[in-house]
Scaffold this motif. Structure first.
Motif, PDB file in Angstrom:
ATOM      1  N   VAL A   1       8.805  13.300  32.445  1.00 50.55           N
ATOM      2  CA  VAL A   1       9.907  13.418  33.396  1.00 50.55           C
ATOM      3  C   VAL A   1      11.236  13.468  32.640  1.00 50.55           C
ATOM      4  O   VAL A   1      11.400  12.810  31.621  1.00 50.55           O
ATOM      5  CB  VAL A   1       9.882  12.247  34.410  1.00 50.55           C
ATOM      6  CG1 VAL A   1      10.023  10.888  33.729  1.00 50.55           C
ATOM      7  CG2 VAL A   1      10.977  12.390  35.470  1.00 50.55           C
ATOM      8  N   ILE A   2      12.141  14.297  33.162  1.00 57.48           N
ATOM      9  CA  ILE A   2      13.511  14.324  32.645  1.00 57.48           C
ATOM     10  C   ILE A   2      14.359  13.499  33.611  1.00 57.48           C
ATOM     11  O   ILE A   2      14.351  13.758  34.816  1.00 57.48           O
ATOM     12  CB  ILE A   2      14.051  15.764  32.575  1.00 57.48           C
ATOM     13  CG1 ILE A   2      13.228  16.611  31.604  1.00 57.48           C
ATOM     14  CG2 ILE A   2      15.525  15.765  32.174  1.00 57.48           C
ATOM     15  CD1 ILE A   2      13.537  18.106  31.688  1.00 57.48           C
TER      16      ILE A   2
ATOM     17  N   PRO B   1      24.561  24.352  29.889  1.00 58.75           N
ATOM     18  CA  PRO B   1      23.697  25.481  30.286  1.00 58.75           C
ATOM     19  C   PRO B   1      22.337  25.495  29.566  1.00 58.75           C
ATOM     20  O   PRO B   1      21.371  26.005  30.105  1.00 58.75           O
ATOM     21  CB  PRO B   1      24.519  26.718  29.899  1.00 58.75           C
ATOM     22  CG  PRO B   1      25.934  26.247  29.915  1.00 58.75           C
ATOM     23  CD  PRO B   1      25.897  24.817  29.458  1.00 58.75           C
ATOM     24  N   ASP B   2      22.270  24.916  28.349  1.00 61.12           N
ATOM     25  CA  ASP B   2      20.991  24.950  27.630  1.00 61.12           C
ATOM     26  C   ASP B   2      20.164  23.675  27.823  1.00 61.12           C
ATOM     27  O   ASP B   2      19.204  23.424  27.090  1.00 61.12           O
ATOM     28  CB  ASP B   2      21.218  25.218  26.134  1.00 61.12           C
ATOM     29  CG  ASP B   2      21.997  24.076  25.467  1.00 61.12           C
ATOM     30  OD1 ASP B   2      22.487  23.191  26.192  1.00 61.12           O
ATOM     31  OD2 ASP B   2      22.119  24.096  24.231  1.00 61.12           O
ATOM     32  N   PHE B   3      20.544  22.880  28.822  1.00 59.21           N
ATOM     33  CA  PHE B   3      19.867  21.609  29.098  1.00 59.21           C
ATOM     34  C   PHE B   3      18.347  21.772  29.224  1.00 59.21           C
ATOM     35  O   PHE B   3      17.571  21.064  28.589  1.00 59.21           O
ATOM     36  CB  PHE B   3      20.450  21.032  30.395  1.00 59.21           C
ATOM     37  CG  PHE B   3      19.899  19.709  30.824  1.00 59.21           C
ATOM     38  CD1 PHE B   3      20.378  18.529  30.274  1.00 59.21           C
ATOM     39  CD2 PHE B   3      18.926  19.638  31.814  1.00 59.21           C
ATOM     40  CE1 PHE B   3      19.891  17.300  30.700  1.00 59.21           C
ATOM     41  CE2 PHE B   3      18.434  18.403  32.234  1.00 59.21           C
ATOM     42  CZ  PHE B   3      18.925  17.237  31.677  1.00 59.21           C
ATOM     43  N   PHE B   4      17.915  22.722  30.019  1.00 58.87           N
ATOM     44  CA  PHE B   4      16.479  22.888  30.287  1.00 58.87           C
ATOM     45  C   PHE B   4      15.740  23.460  29.067  1.00 58.87           C
ATOM     46  O   PHE B   4      14.633  23.030  28.747  1.00 58.87           O
ATOM     47  CB  PHE B   4      16.271  23.789  31.502  1.00 58.87           C
ATOM     48  CG  PHE B   4      16.727  23.144  32.776  1.00 58.87           C
ATOM     49  CD1 PHE B   4      15.928  22.220  33.432  1.00 58.87           C
ATOM     50  CD2 PHE B   4      17.974  23.431  33.313  1.00 58.87           C
ATOM     51  CE1 PHE B   4      16.351  21.600  34.599  1.00 58.87           C
ATOM     52  CE2 PHE B   4      18.408  22.824  34.478  1.00 58.87           C
ATOM     53  CZ  PHE B   4      17.601  21.910  35.123  1.00 58.87           C
ATOM     54  N   GLU B   5      16.380  24.417  28.409  1.00 61.21           N
ATOM     55  CA  GLU B   5      15.799  25.019  27.214  1.00 61.21           C
ATOM     56  C   GLU B   5      15.596  23.944  26.139  1.00 61.21           C
ATOM     57  O   GLU B   5      14.594  23.924  25.426  1.00 61.21           O
ATOM     58  CB  GLU B   5      16.760  26.105  26.726  1.00 61.21           C
ATOM     59  CG  GLU B   5      16.187  27.037  25.712  1.00 61.21           C
ATOM     60  CD  GLU B   5      17.265  27.929  25.118  1.00 61.21           C
ATOM     61  OE1 GLU B   5      18.363  28.041  25.709  1.00 61.21           O
ATOM     62  OE2 GLU B   5      17.016  28.480  24.036  1.00 61.21           O
TER      63      GLU B   5
ATOM     64  N   SER C   1      16.592  12.500  24.090  1.00 59.63           N
ATOM     65  CA  SER C   1      17.812  12.492  24.898  1.00 59.63           C
ATOM     66  C   SER C   1      18.676  13.702  24.560  1.00 59.63           C
ATOM     67  O   SER C   1      18.704  14.164  23.423  1.00 59.63           O
ATOM     68  CB  SER C   1      18.596  11.207  24.632  1.00 59.63           C
ATOM     69  OG  SER C   1      19.866  11.284  25.267  1.00 59.63           O
ATOM     70  N   ALA C   2      19.375  14.180  25.572  1.00 59.15           N
ATOM     71  CA  ALA C   2      20.289  15.302  25.358  1.00 59.15           C
ATOM     72  C   ALA C   2      21.712  14.805  25.138  1.00 59.15           C
ATOM     73  O   ALA C   2      22.644  15.578  25.022  1.00 59.15           O
ATOM     74  CB  ALA C   2      20.243  16.254  26.560  1.00 59.15           C
ATOM     75  N   TRP C   3      21.846  13.481  25.088  1.00 59.55           N
ATOM     76  CA  TRP C   3      23.175  12.886  24.992  1.00 59.55           C
ATOM     77  C   TRP C   3      23.424  12.329  23.593  1.00 59.55           C
ATOM     78  O   TRP C   3      22.524  11.750  22.990  1.00 59.55           O
ATOM     79  CB  TRP C   3      23.320  11.749  26.005  1.00 59.55           C
ATOM     80  CG  TRP C   3      24.667  11.103  25.992  1.00 59.55           C
ATOM     81  CD1 TRP C   3      24.993   9.923  25.377  1.00 59.55           C
ATOM     82  CD2 TRP C   3      25.862  11.577  26.609  1.00 59.55           C
ATOM     83  NE1 TRP C   3      26.318   9.642  25.579  1.00 59.55           N
ATOM     84  CE2 TRP C   3      26.885  10.648  26.336  1.00 59.55           C
ATOM     85  CE3 TRP C   3      26.169  12.718  27.369  1.00 59.55           C
ATOM     86  CZ2 TRP C   3      28.191  10.800  26.781  1.00 59.55           C
ATOM     87  CZ3 TRP C   3      27.469  12.866  27.826  1.00 59.55           C
ATOM     88  CH2 TRP C   3      28.453  11.918  27.529  1.00 59.55           C
ATOM     89  N   ASN C   4      24.640  12.524  23.102  1.00 64.63           N
ATOM     90  CA  ASN C   4      25.021  11.920  21.829  1.00 64.63           C
ATOM     91  C   ASN C   4      26.347  11.187  22.046  1.00 64.63           C
ATOM     92  O   ASN C   4      27.369  11.809  22.319  1.00 64.63           O
ATOM     93  CB  ASN C   4      25.175  13.026  20.767  1.00 64.63           C
ATOM     94  CG  ASN C   4      25.612  12.475  19.420  1.00 64.63           C
ATOM     95  OD1 ASN C   4      25.816  11.263  19.266  1.00 64.63           O
ATOM     96  ND2 ASN C   4      25.762  13.356  18.450  1.00 64.63           N
TER      97      ASN C   4
ATOM     98  N   LEU D   1      14.149  12.533  28.286  1.00 68.46           N
ATOM     99  CA  LEU D   1      12.788  12.953  28.613  1.00 68.46           C
ATOM    100  C   LEU D   1      11.802  11.874  28.177  1.00 68.46           C
ATOM    101  O   LEU D   1      11.834  11.405  27.042  1.00 68.46           O
ATOM    102  CB  LEU D   1      12.477  14.267  27.872  1.00 68.46           C
ATOM    103  CG  LEU D   1      11.054  14.809  27.886  1.00 68.46           C
ATOM    104  CD1 LEU D   1      10.633  15.222  29.281  1.00 68.46           C
ATOM    105  CD2 LEU D   1      10.942  15.996  26.931  1.00 68.46           C
ATOM    106  N   LEU D   2      10.947  11.485  29.101  1.00 67.57           N
ATOM    107  CA  LEU D   2       9.988  10.403  28.844  1.00 67.57           C
ATOM    108  C   LEU D   2       8.592  10.870  29.225  1.00 67.57           C
ATOM    109  O   LEU D   2       8.413  11.506  30.271  1.00 67.57           O
ATOM    110  CB  LEU D   2      10.384   9.189  29.704  1.00 67.57           C
ATOM    111  CG  LEU D   2       9.514   7.943  29.642  1.00 67.57           C
ATOM    112  CD1 LEU D   2       9.749   7.191  28.338  1.00 67.57           C
ATOM    113  CD2 LEU D   2       9.823   7.024  30.819  1.00 67.57           C
TER     114      LEU D   2
END
Ligand SMILES: *[C@@H]1O[C@H](CO)[C@@H](O)[C@H](O)[C@H]1NC(C)=O
Ligand SMILES: *[C@@H]1O[C@H](CO)[C@@H](O)[C@H](O)[C@H]1NC(C)=O
Length: 285
Positions: A204-205, A215-219, A238-241, A269-270
């Motif tokens: 799950v995200i 915009p490239d979150f899903f990719e 994680s997509a976060w820094n 994402l887990l």
């Protein structure tokens, strides 16, 4: 991803054909020495002077050579296959479904601005089948629910679930100011259980209702998802820094990933296996 897969298939097909042609040429070569042996044999027969034992020894040697070459070819083929597999993640990657489904869990409470988050997710999402959106709402806030419901009603790939336990949480006096965290912990446990246990998704995200995605979150998640099975020491992606400021990052390396022991959270994402380990020890806050 599909581009890579096609390439991989082409490379494998090419190698298999190459090895087969090579083996064919090797085998094609064999009759020649055999013919020699036969010619020799008839010549020797002519002179009625057959050394049967020597000939059968030669044939044995030839057969041994052939089978050795075959064995070597098979060994090479196997080696090539293993190397290709290793480059693509080997057995671990094969564990993942061919076409993964990565549901996006939106954790919402009482902010009608969840609309902004949902609009962005819908806008950037490349494929609703791969990325169904599941909103989990706590707090029983009707106005927020109405916003979520407008998305659910217009898009079958978006659903909503309500955290049913609205009972007050008794928090030790010293912790009063942290009550919100108790509620968030209770909500997360419910929401992750809903997606990974009740609905049985493999991963799950997770996003919160106030997150702006790029915009490239899903990719990004589709591309990094295989890492979670390749490397069991990875806990999540994680997509976060927190340090993602222009002056601190390498703008020339958009593909650079950092390994960190700090949990960045936010868009992350887990996999369900990790949730299986976490849920029994899930903290109250
Ligand atoms: C929630 O809001 C909707 C739309 O404003 C309204 O029709 C409905 O009666 C409200 N429900 C509750 C339980 O307040
Ligand atoms: C509801 O939440 C409270 C506080 O977390 C908990 O003590 C209680 O057991 C929960 N009730 C149900 C039915 O899960």
């Amino acid at each position: 991803m599909s581009f890579k897969r096609i390439n991989y298939r082409r490379v494998t097909t090419f190698l298999v054909i190459f090895v087969l042609v090579w083996m064919f040429l090797l085998i094609k070569d064999i009759p020649k020495p055999l013919k020699d042996v036969r010619n020799k044999l008839s010549a020797e027969q002519k002179y009625d002077n057959i050394d049967k034992e020597a000939i059968s020894q030669k044939v044995d040697v030839l057969f041994e050579r052939v089978s050795n070459e075959l064995e070597e070819s098979n060994r090479l083929l196997l080696e090539v296959q293993q190397k290709l597999l290793a480059r693509h993640g080997g057995g671990a990657v094969r564990e993942l479904p061919k076409k993964p489904i990565l549901p996006v869990l939106v954790v919402a409470c009482n902010r009608v601005t969840v609309r902004r988050c949902l609009e962005q997710l819908v806008k950037h999402r490349p494929d609703p089948e791969t990325f169904p959106i599941i909103v989990s709402q706590d707090c029983g806030h009707n106005a927020t629910y109405q916003v979520i419901k407008s998305f659910v009603d217009s898009d079958p790939s978006i659903s909503v679930v309500l955290q049913p336990n609205q009972s007050d949480i008794t928090v030790p006096k010293k912790m009063r100011s942290l009550k919100g965290y108790y509620k968030i912990a209770r909500h997360y446990k419910f929401a992750l259980d809903h997606v990974l246990v009740t609905l049985g998704h493999e991963a799950v995200i997770i996003v919160e209702d106030d997150l702006d995605i790029s915009p490239d979150f899903f990719e990004y998640f589709l591309g990094t998802y295989p890492l979670l099975s390749k490397d069991p020491t990875l806990w999540c992606i994680s997509a976060w820094n927190d340090n993602g400021k222009q002056s601190l990052i390498d703008l020339a390396s958009p593909g650079l990933l950092h390994r960190t022991q700090f949990f960045p959270g936010l868009g992350w994402l887990l996999r369900s296996g990790v949730w299986g380990e976490l849920r029994p020890v899930w903290p109250e806050a």
